[in-house]
Design a protein around this motif. Sequence first.
Motif, mmCIF file in Angstrom:
data_model
loop_
_atom_site.group_PDB
_atom_site.id
_atom_site.type_symbol
_atom_site.label_atom_id
_atom_site.label_comp_id
_atom_site.label_asym_id
_atom_site.label_seq_id
_atom_site.Cartn_x
_atom_site.Cartn_y
_atom_site.Cartn_z
ATOM 1 N N THR A 1 -43.258 44.228 30.576
ATOM 2 C CA THR A 1 -43.945 44.389 29.295
ATOM 3 C C THR A 1 -44.455 45.798 29.036
ATOM 4 N N HIS B 1 -34.894 47.720 19.760
ATOM 5 C CA HIS B 1 -33.599 47.062 19.572
ATOM 6 C C HIS B 1 -32.591 48.042 18.983
ATOM 7 N N ASN C 1 -37.122 42.003 28.201
ATOM 8 C CA ASN C 1 -37.559 40.621 27.980
ATOM 9 C C ASN C 1 -37.091 39.705 29.113
ATOM 10 N N ARG C 2 -35.847 39.878 29.553
ATOM 11 C CA ARG C 2 -35.315 39.004 30.603
ATOM 12 C C ARG C 2 -35.979 39.259 31.952
ATOM 13 N N ALA D 1 -34.219 46.639 25.124
ATOM 14 C CA ALA D 1 -35.175 45.632 24.646
ATOM 15 C C ALA D 1 -34.894 44.266 25.261
ATOM 16 N N GLY D 2 -33.625 43.855 25.283
ATOM 17 C CA GLY D 2 -33.282 42.561 25.869
ATOM 18 C C GLY D 2 -33.491 42.515 27.366
ATOM 19 N N ASP E 1 -29.043 47.044 24.587
ATOM 20 C CA ASP E 1 -30.189 46.129 24.709
ATOM 21 C C ASP E 1 -30.197 45.402 26.040
ATOM 22 N N ALA F 1 -39.046 40.248 32.203
ATOM 23 C CA ALA F 1 -40.485 40.050 32.011
ATOM 24 C C ALA F 1 -41.273 41.328 32.268
#
Length: 404
Positions: free
Chosen positions: A171, A199, A166-167, A162-163, A207, A169
């Motif tokens: 999606t 998560h 996000n880092r 999950a992390g 993550d 980008a």
Amino acid sequence: MSLPRPARLRPADLLRLGLIGPRTRRLRSALSALGIALGIAAVVAVTGISASNQAHLLDRLDRLGSNLVTVSPGTDPDQRPVPLPKESVTMLGAIASVQQTSATGDTKAAIYRTKYVSENQTNGLSVRSARLHLLDTLRVGMRSGRWLDRGTERLPTVVLGAGAANRLAVTAPGQKVWITRDGERTSGQWYAVLGILQHSELAPEIDESALVGGAQATAHLGGDRTPSTIYVRARPDKVAEVQAIAGATANPAAPHLVSVSRPSDLLKARTETKDTLSGLVLSLAAVALLVGGVGIANTMVVGVMERRGEVGLRRALGARQGQIAVQFLIEAVLLGLLGGLAGLVLGATVVYGYAAAHGWPATLPVTWAATGPATAVAVGTVAGLYPALRAARLSPTGALRAAD
């Protein structure tokens, strides 16, 4: 001729007398009670929020299962990691009390959003090899897309934590990321994102990882099938037993060079840390109670000075010292009680509002809910003792003369 014996005041009469001060000096009484209310509200809010957070963590642990044991390489006297044997996953899985095992392994790869990103901008992400039963063992779900299987573990595909998603980008599945070996950005290749994980509560390192199949990691990313972290799901009633023998089982030649931990113990330590913080805030709440008590004492002393005429008149009409003292003491106790009840309501409102905003089960410890107003009454009683005794000691003539 002797004077008649002074009549005893009934409790209802004493209560009416005690309400004279709060009714006639409303603003001053309200400000005095406010100090007590803030102290009680702080106590109730801090304990309630901590209890709600703990209930939320325990609820998540119950759903995830607190029977996960993590085995990883220890360090030698020179603080260098000692790799686990390649057979350690199989050996741990052979323990009778173990239900599931899986593992991740280190690689020599780095991951980037595109191949044009600078080599030192890795975002702190790790590329790990993953075994196919990893999600079942960790009980982590997919946010989107799908997990590796026997076909895709050999292909240039990746599943992002999950992390990591996000880092980078990323999606949605289907996008591509650039993975290189040994930090050589120009010699990397594109990997298709197969899925994005939810998560992971018990394995937060997942993550921040990009997970590829073991065959792909060995062939192209410098992996060698040596496990870097082994996840062991034990029977709930045998967790301590498995934890005790996991080191010797994973590396019989050097069990003292194996690190064995239980992620749920880390969450327990986190809760204990929050309890320590709660203790600090409770100390601040105690200071607020002290300030509130001083406020009540100040209000009562000033009230005694302003009402010397009333006290002298009552003493001249036959009121005893005990009745005067009880009247002013009741005023102080009422201020403490009103402040305590207002603080309880305010603190409970904060707890339920904060819990609702974070999606936690609201928990208000009954002990503190009952102790708050009781503590406020005690503070009011202590704060009102001196003013009450001072009022009782006023002589009728002296009080009337001072009032003039």
